[in-house]
Design an enzyme around this catalytic site. Structure first.
Site, PDB file in Angstrom:
ATOM      1  CB  SER A 143      -1.646  35.174   8.728  1.00  0.00           C
ATOM      2  OG  SER A 143      -1.758  34.196   7.720  1.00  0.00           O
ATOM      3  CG  ASP A 270      -7.948  30.062   9.769  1.00  0.00           C
ATOM      4  OD1 ASP A 270      -7.927  30.078   8.520  1.00  0.00           O
ATOM      5  OD2 ASP A 270      -7.211  30.773  10.468  1.00  0.00           O
ATOM      6  CG  HIS A 299      -6.637  33.303   7.838  1.00  0.00           C
ATOM      7  ND1 HIS A 299      -5.859  32.326   8.422  1.00  0.00           N
ATOM      8  CD2 HIS A 299      -5.770  34.206   7.313  1.00  0.00           C
ATOM      9  CE1 HIS A 299      -4.575  32.610   8.251  1.00  0.00           C
ATOM     10  NE2 HIS A 299      -4.504  33.754   7.594  1.00  0.00           N
TER      11      HIS A 299
END
Length: 325
Positions: A143, A270, A299
């Site tokens: 991320s 996601d 995610h």
């Protein structure tokens, strides 16, 4: 390099849901067993970083991986621990870094961390390589940590140590403005409040340390990234405003400059990513960027297809790094 074929990652219902994949590991994954060794290192600007060393059982690894966590994460979250466990099993030593202010103790300076920080990754990487034990190194990011990793590799490729042979990143908001818009949707409110709770607390700590620089009036009314970044992230880190911050810190703009084999895995479901975070055009023209877009994964999810403890993302990263090192 053209976009890689869609991988054969097909979890069972309900784990085909991007939201279930995103939330389930945080809530229900057992914490991976690990015994990291904490070290505090000084930074060039007189601050500090806390890092966790995970060493392979043989004790003579010649490969080092540096793992970067996501927004409001830390080195002891389940996903960096799981990645460290898989890589140490395969003969790597691993450093899981903590962004400034994320290790349980506030950092010394007014600056915190943000999506475009790359100097701290460079400091940690060079610290590990300075031991003289490693002939090769790799970077892994999740991320926000993935955006930092991609930006680091592309913004000044000549600065990246020659030992770094490859990288693998997952669930990366490489277009920060686009991801910010997606995160502001009503359906993502539960995630947004989770992130904002931690960010507001960090601002309060900075206000106590630097009352002349940080004002918390109205802080609790800030419910989204853009106004938070306008008021705090941008001025504390030298950006004009949130728009300037997003533009300058999005790794999307430097992907074409990456010079080492880099795997970018973005699940198509996601819930955090905008369409602009799937850089198919850049992957089609770069010999180094390998874009993989599984249909499922959420995610930073990518749960195992069986009942094993190794997550799909951990095995995928380890396989890619080993094929390139």
């Amino acid at each position: 390099m053209p976009t890689l074929p869609t991988p054969d990652y097909s979890p069972r219902f309900p784990f085909t849901s991007g939201h279930v994949q995103t939330m389930y590991p945080t809530l229900f994954r057992p914490e991976p067993e690990a015994e990291p060794r904490r070290e505090r290192i000084e930074t060039p600007d007189q601050d500090f970083l806390d890092i966790d060393w995970h060493e392979c059982s043989s004790g003579n690894a010649h490969r080092l991986a540096v793992v970067s966590h996501g927004l409001e994460g830390n080195s002891r979250k389940k996903y960096p621990l799981g990645m460290a466990r898989e890589l140490t099993r395969r003969g790597w030593d691993v450093i899981c870094l903590n962004f400034r202010g994320c290790s349980g103790e506030p950092n010394r300076l007014p600056r915190l961390y943000h999506s475009g920080v790359t100097d701290d990754l460079h400091t940690v990487l060079c610290h590990g390589l300075a031991t003289g034990r490693y002939a090769e190194a790799a970077l892994v990011g999740f991320s926000m940590g993935g955006n930092q990793t991609l930006k680091y590799l592309g913004e000044n490729p000549d600065k990246v140590p020659s030992q770094v042979k490859c990288a693998a990143v997952f669930s990366v908001p490489c277009d920060l403005a686009g991801s910010c818009r997606v995160m502001s949707r009503t359906i993502n409110r539960v995630y947004m409040e989770y992130f904002m709770k931690g960010l507001r607390e960090k601002v309060r700590i900075k206000a106590n340390m630097f009352p002349e620089l940080v004002n918390t009036d109205g802080l609790d009314r800030i419910k989204a990234f853009a106004p938070f970044d306008d008021r705090y992230t941008a001025p504390l880190h030298g950006f004009r405003d949130a728009t300037d911050y997003y533009e300058k810190c999005s790794s999307l703009r430097v992907l074409d400059s990456i010079r080492i084999p880099t795997l970018l895995v973005q699940a198509r479901n996601d819930p955090f990513l905008s369409r602009s975070c799937y850089p198919e055009q850049q992957a089609g023209t770069s010999p180094f960027l390998f874009l993989e877009m599984p249909k499922y994964g959420g995610h930073v999810g990518f749960m195992p297809l069986d009942r094993g403890e190794t997550y799909w993302s951990e095995a995928r990263a380890a396989n890619f790094l080993e094929s390139r090192s």
